[in-house]
Scaffold this active site. Structure first.
Site, mmCIF file in Angstrom:
data_model
loop_
_atom_site.group_PDB
_atom_site.id
_atom_site.type_symbol
_atom_site.label_atom_id
_atom_site.label_comp_id
_atom_site.label_asym_id
_atom_site.label_seq_id
_atom_site.Cartn_x
_atom_site.Cartn_y
_atom_site.Cartn_z
ATOM 1 N N HIS A 98 -2.078 -49.807 -4.000
ATOM 2 C CA HIS A 98 -2.130 -48.439 -3.387
ATOM 3 C C HIS A 98 -2.382 -48.478 -1.609
ATOM 4 C CE1 HIS A 98 -3.080 -43.918 -3.780
ATOM 5 N NE2 HIS A 98 -3.813 -44.382 -2.660
ATOM 6 N N GLU A 99 -3.578 -49.332 -1.648
ATOM 7 C CA GLU A 99 -4.163 -49.646 -0.151
ATOM 8 C C GLU A 99 -3.077 -50.306 0.839
ATOM 9 O OE1 GLU A 99 -6.519 -47.726 0.487
ATOM 10 O OE2 GLU A 99 -6.829 -47.272 -1.547
ATOM 11 N N GLY A 110 -10.840 -46.842 -2.629
ATOM 12 C CA GLY A 110 -10.180 -47.441 -1.811
ATOM 13 C C GLY A 110 -9.977 -46.469 -0.666
ATOM 14 N N CYS A 151 -4.966 -39.755 -4.484
ATOM 15 C CA CYS A 151 -5.122 -40.171 -2.959
ATOM 16 C C CYS A 151 -5.869 -39.092 -2.192
ATOM 17 C CB CYS A 151 -3.694 -40.322 -2.561
ATOM 18 S SG CYS A 151 -3.727 -40.992 -0.791
ATOM 19 N N LEU A 152 -6.960 -39.609 -1.711
ATOM 20 C CA LEU A 152 -7.877 -38.745 -0.704
ATOM 21 C C LEU A 152 -6.891 -38.093 0.368
ATOM 22 C CD1 LEU A 152 -10.833 -41.056 0.064
ATOM 23 C CD2 LEU A 152 -10.675 -39.315 -1.873
ATOM 24 N N HIS A 176 -0.422 -48.056 1.871
ATOM 25 C CA HIS A 176 -0.911 -47.076 2.965
ATOM 26 C C HIS A 176 -0.535 -47.849 4.286
ATOM 27 C CE1 HIS A 176 -2.504 -43.440 1.276
ATOM 28 N NE2 HIS A 176 -3.338 -44.046 0.416
ATOM 29 N N GLN A 198 -5.582 -43.601 7.131
ATOM 30 C CA GLN A 198 -6.324 -42.508 6.351
ATOM 31 C C GLN A 198 -7.256 -41.871 7.365
ATOM 32 O OE1 GLN A 198 -6.778 -44.196 1.996
ATOM 33 N NE2 GLN A 198 -6.118 -41.837 1.858
HETATM 34 ZN ZN LIG Z 1 -4.379 -43.236 -1.070
#
Ligand SMILES: [Zn+2]
Length: 182
Positions: free
Chosen positions: A144-145, A49, A102-103, A148, A54
């Site tokens: 999670h998204e 995701g 997480c990226l 964000h 991000q």
């Molecule tokens: Zn993340």
């Protein structure tokens, strides 16, 4: 298409609530190509995701894709799903702990409690409404998204940091549980 630079924890864009996207704006070539680039960036970094903030764009857009992967133990594949202006409601009282990465927080993993089922209402990339029920890992990725897009990261959801681990140590001491980066 292009691989975009990913904002890391500490960049203020990750802590802002992303702006709603108007239907006319959504149809613009700029936003359509942003969505393509987000999908390419997510795949490049083996994520499941990615939220627009991000990649330094404070808009309510996220991409999700969960394909057969040895790390993904539970649940069916989820083909590329673009969610715009998402509204999420829990469908379970039940919370389940699972590994997240997480990226934007590279090289770390931690266990996070999430609802096991959620209802997601959003627009797709063409502005068409979608309304779906997600369970297990897909539900986790959605939570999670959506976090964000509301300026939160998974660390904010950990009840304590006793499971927070670097990736190499995760492989060494914790492997066997599933974890992916979103
Ligand atoms: Zn993340």
């Amino acid at each position: 298409m292009a691989i975009l630079k990913v904002a890391r924890l500490g960049h203020p864009v990750l802590r802002r609530v992303a702006e709603q996207v108007l239907p006319t704006e959504l149809r613009s070539p700029q936003i359509q190509s942003l969505i393509d680039d987000m999908a390419e960036t997510m795949r490049e970094y083996n994520g499941v995701g990615l939220a627009a903030n991000q990649v330094h764009t404070s808009k309510q857009i996220a991409v999700i894709e969960i394909l057969k992967d040895p790390r993904a133990a539970e649940g069916p594949d989820v083909p590329l799903t673009v969610i715009v202006n998402p509204q999420m409601t829990p469908l379970s009282q039940e919370l389940e702990e699972g590994w997240e990465g997480c990226l934007s927080i590279p090289d770390l993993r931690g266990k996070v409690s999430r609802y096991t089922a959620v209802r997601l209402r959003a627009l797709d990339r063409h502005g068409e409404p979608m309304d779906l029920i997600a369970k297990d890992f897909f539900a986790r990725v959605i939570q999670h998204e959506v976090d964000h897009l509301n300026g939160m990261v998974y660390l904010d959801r950990m009840k304590d940091f006793s499971t927070l681990t670097h990736l190499a140590e995760w492989h060494r001491y914790w492997l066997g549980s599933q974890a992916q980066d979103d």
